[in-house]
Design a protein around this motif. Structure first.
Motif, mmCIF file in Angstrom:
data_model
loop_
_atom_site.group_PDB
_atom_site.id
_atom_site.type_symbol
_atom_site.label_atom_id
_atom_site.label_comp_id
_atom_site.label_asym_id
_atom_site.label_seq_id
_atom_site.Cartn_x
_atom_site.Cartn_y
_atom_site.Cartn_z
ATOM 1 N N LEU A 264 -2.507 -1.418 -0.249
ATOM 2 C CA LEU A 264 -2.445 0.031 -0.449
ATOM 3 C C LEU A 264 -1.298 0.349 -1.404
ATOM 4 C CD1 LEU A 264 -2.894 1.406 3.186
ATOM 5 C CD2 LEU A 264 -4.545 1.505 1.327
ATOM 6 N N PRO A 265 -1.504 1.302 -2.320
ATOM 7 C CA PRO A 265 -0.368 1.718 -3.163
ATOM 8 C C PRO A 265 0.732 2.308 -2.281
ATOM 9 C CG PRO A 265 -2.223 3.242 -3.381
ATOM 10 C CD PRO A 265 -2.725 2.073 -2.590
ATOM 11 N N ARG A 266 1.969 2.079 -2.654
ATOM 12 C CA ARG A 266 3.073 2.497 -1.795
ATOM 13 C C ARG A 266 4.012 3.505 -2.449
ATOM 14 N NH1 ARG A 266 4.938 -3.079 1.335
ATOM 15 N NH2 ARG A 266 2.826 -3.824 1.805
ATOM 16 N N ILE A 267 3.967 3.615 -3.770
ATOM 17 C CA ILE A 267 4.945 4.441 -4.479
ATOM 18 C C ILE A 267 4.227 5.582 -5.192
ATOM 19 C CG2 ILE A 267 6.713 4.469 -6.278
ATOM 20 C CD1 ILE A 267 7.093 1.450 -5.710
ATOM 21 N N ASN A 268 4.694 6.793 -4.950
ATOM 22 C CA ASN A 268 4.147 7.974 -5.608
ATOM 23 C C ASN A 268 4.911 8.167 -6.916
ATOM 24 O OD1 ASN A 268 3.038 10.420 -6.335
ATOM 25 N ND2 ASN A 268 3.219 11.324 -4.308
ATOM 26 N N LYS A 269 4.379 7.605 -7.990
ATOM 27 C CA LYS A 269 5.120 7.498 -9.240
ATOM 28 C C LYS A 269 5.529 8.848 -9.830
ATOM 29 C CE LYS A 269 5.188 2.985 -10.178
ATOM 30 N NZ LYS A 269 6.372 2.223 -10.613
ATOM 31 N N PHE A 270 4.578 9.774 -9.960
ATOM 32 C CA PHE A 270 4.883 11.027 -10.644
ATOM 33 C C PHE A 270 5.908 11.848 -9.871
ATOM 34 C CE2 PHE A 270 2.194 13.543 -13.950
ATOM 35 C CZ PHE A 270 3.193 13.298 -14.881
ATOM 36 N N THR A 271 5.851 11.779 -8.550
ATOM 37 C CA THR A 271 6.832 12.493 -7.740
ATOM 38 C C THR A 271 8.233 11.959 -8.002
ATOM 39 O OG1 THR A 271 5.209 12.946 -6.012
ATOM 40 C CG2 THR A 271 7.516 13.021 -5.375
ATOM 41 N N THR A 302 -1.894 7.111 -6.360
ATOM 42 C CA THR A 302 -1.015 7.816 -5.429
ATOM 43 C C THR A 302 -1.270 7.295 -4.023
ATOM 44 O OG1 THR A 302 -1.060 9.788 -6.816
ATOM 45 C CG2 THR A 302 -0.356 10.066 -4.524
ATOM 46 N N PRO A 303 -0.246 6.877 -3.325
ATOM 47 C CA PRO A 303 -0.468 6.354 -1.972
ATOM 48 C C PRO A 303 -0.879 7.476 -1.023
ATOM 49 C CG PRO A 303 1.872 6.533 -2.418
ATOM 50 C CD PRO A 303 1.182 6.835 -3.706
ATOM 51 N N PRO A 304 -1.634 7.141 0.007
ATOM 52 C CA PRO A 304 -1.895 8.142 1.039
ATOM 53 C C PRO A 304 -0.597 8.424 1.791
ATOM 54 C CG PRO A 304 -2.657 5.992 1.767
ATOM 55 C CD PRO A 304 -2.221 5.829 0.341
ATOM 56 N N PRO A 305 -0.423 9.619 2.332
ATOM 57 C CA PRO A 305 0.795 9.899 3.092
ATOM 58 C C PRO A 305 0.943 8.953 4.286
ATOM 59 C CG PRO A 305 -0.386 11.924 2.608
ATOM 60 C CD PRO A 305 -1.299 10.805 2.235
ATOM 61 N N ARG A 306 2.163 8.625 4.611
ATOM 62 C CA ARG A 306 2.431 7.728 5.743
ATOM 63 C C ARG A 306 1.829 8.288 7.036
ATOM 64 N NH1 ARG A 306 5.722 3.842 7.980
ATOM 65 N NH2 ARG A 306 6.636 4.343 10.014
ATOM 66 N N ASP A 307 2.018 9.587 7.262
ATOM 67 C CA ASP A 307 1.497 10.189 8.485
ATOM 68 C C ASP A 307 -0.024 10.071 8.561
ATOM 69 O OD1 ASP A 307 4.056 10.841 9.157
ATOM 70 O OD2 ASP A 307 3.909 12.957 8.563
#
Length: 494
Positions: A264-271, A302-307
């Motif tokens: 799973l992607p882990r880093i939200n790059k643009f943020t 974009t990773p899914p939110p942790r929650d």
């Protein structure tokens, strides 16, 4: 009324008085300055905004704050159900941090934080983690009311037709009255969300299977009907997790996340690089740099939110099939078979969280404009290895979010249509689809429309300038001493 509800209402009323005072100090909204126009005996709107979700409300409010009052905002949904928040958005909370000003247009009393604190108090705000999605919808309903925005619900735009290079006709269906109407507009804003220029995307092999066996993640889904069923969810983004969690919470027997990536992607790059530099500067980049930025972001995903992810994984009857590509889908009796790179798996239902795509054939209201719209694929060729179908089908927009013609002169009224939705991202950055910079996007859009309206009405404004005769001086403020000059000169000579 309960004492707690009465206290909340009292706090909100105090906030509304504060907002009214702030607007008064700033002389907002300004007086109307656009000359009224008619066509064929019918009032012409200065702007029609299609969509009353967050972006539509911000666009409408931004126009009002520049003194453009002859505006109407149309939405096909009932009041309080505009946008995705209480329909196909199946997350529990927003992803965006609670403190972002979002749609507030630079007005502190218009922020979600002010709205929340006025009702629940500062301690509750400090304790709040992320914003519940239904509460965000409540805030937007208040935003619309307190700014007195002119929204018409249950109205669907069925067709848009060029009348002249300065005018567009809109045929609309009013579900409440049960009748067709024709409206006229000098500008049209498409605040129509992520699917505003097309719709949900699924692979072609999915569409060959009867729809009772599958849905796109943005469709209406009968989740209670999935109780005890085997469900596949294809995708790894936020909507995939939220749909999987909703199915699990509705009692699905087994939910499998089928994910093409090995991790799973882990880093939200643009943020990570969010700043006013990005907000204001992205539109100033060269085409090559705009493409480079967004191609990289889309590639990283974009990773899914942790929650949201924990909301799925906490269920023992959930599984994550990583590194597994879906290659086909077929019916087999009363169930379906999902063909994957790891083998065929039987399910009762599949949800495809596979995003959206631009497909103007799916937007009948744009049929008279679609053939003339310029896309990035028409003007830009990326470097080898940076080809990207999603970016290639993005509209190539002008500085005011306006569509541009593929062939100059082929559709003179096309520039009157403004694409204030998610597909504008490659041209303008993320100003028309997400919460963080939506106010900046709305103000950029409104300033462009205001400039265009003034230029179009320049003869009227000049005539008003010439005709203006209200004096500031009345003539009794001074005495003319010119007749004394000879005497003054004679006295000086002697």
């Amino acid at each position: 009324m309960k004492a707690q509800d009465a206290q909340r209402m009292k706090g909100l009323e105090a906030l509304e008085r504060r907002l009214a005072e702030d607007l008064s100090f700033l002389e907002l909204p300004p007086k109307e300055w656009v000359p009224a126009t008619e066509y064929d005996g019918v009032q012409v709107f200065d702007t029609v905004v299609i969509g009353a979700g967050m972006c539509g409300l911000v666009a409408t409010a931004s126009l009002k704050m520049l003194g453009i009052h002859n505006v109407v905002c149309l939405d096909r949904s009932p009041q309080g159900q505009e946008g995705p928040w209480v329909t196909f958005a199946r997350m529990e909370t927003l992803r965006s941090p609670k403190q972002l000003p979002g749609p507030a247009l630079g007005l502190p009393a218009l922020t979600f934080r002010a709205w929340y604190v006025s009702q629940f108090g500062a301690q509750a705000w400090d304790a709040l983690g992320k914003i519940p999605k239904s509460q965000w919808m409540d805030y937007l309903v208040w935003y619309r009311r307190v700014l007195q925005l002119p929204v018409r619900n249950l109205v669907t735009v069925t067709e848009m037709t060029p009348v002249s290079q300065d005018l567009i006709a809109l045929d609309v269906w009013d579900a409440e009255s049960g009748r067709q109407e024709r409206l006229y507009a000098r500008h049209v804003v498409l605040a129509t969300g992520r699917d505003g220029l097309g719709g949900g995307y699924v692979p072609e092999f999915v569409e060959r299977v009867r729809s009772k066996f599958w849905a796109h993640s943005a469709d209406e889904i009968d989740f209670p009907a999935l109780k005890g069923k085997r469900v596949a969810v294809v995708g790894a983004g936020a909507s995939a997790m939220d749909n999987a969690a909703t199915a699990l919470e509705a009692g699905a027997g087994q939910v499998d996340m089928i994910i093409r990536r090995k991790e799973l992607p882990r880093i939200n790059k643009f943020t990570g690089i969010a700043s006013q530099g990005v907000v204001q500067g992205f539109a100033g980049l060269s085409d090559a740099w705009k493409w480079k930025f967004l191609d990289y972001v889309l590639g990283a995903q974009t990773p899914p939110p942790r929650d949201s992810t924990l909301r799925v994984s906490q269920h023992q009857n959930s599984r994550f099939f990583l590194g597994t590509a879906v290659t086909g889908l077929r019916e087999s009796g009363d169930h379906i078979v999902v063909e994957t790179s790891g083998g065929d798996v039987d399910y009762d239902f599949a949800i495809f969280a596979t995003g959206f795509r631009v497909d103007l054939d799916r937007r009948p209201e744009l049929k008279h404009f679609a053939p003339y719209i310029q896309f990035w694929s028409d003007v830009f060729t990326p470097e080898k290895g940076m080809e990207n179908g999603e970016l290639a089908t993005s509209p190539y927009l002008g500085p005011d979010f306006e569509f541009l013609e593929k062939l100059p002169g082929s559709c003179p009224s096309l520039h009157l249509v403004h694409c204030f939705n998610y597909p504008a991202s490659l041209s303008h950055g993320k100003l028309s689809g997400d919460i963080p910079a939506v106010s900046d996007g709305g103000r950029r859009l409104a300033r462009g429309i205001a400039r265009n309206l003034f230029v179009a009405d320049r003869e009227t404004h000049f005539a008003n300038l010439v005709a203006f005769e209200t004096p500031e001086l009345l003539g009794d403020e001074w005495t003319d001493s010119a007749a004394m000059i000879p005497a003054i000169l004679k006295g000086a000579a002697e």
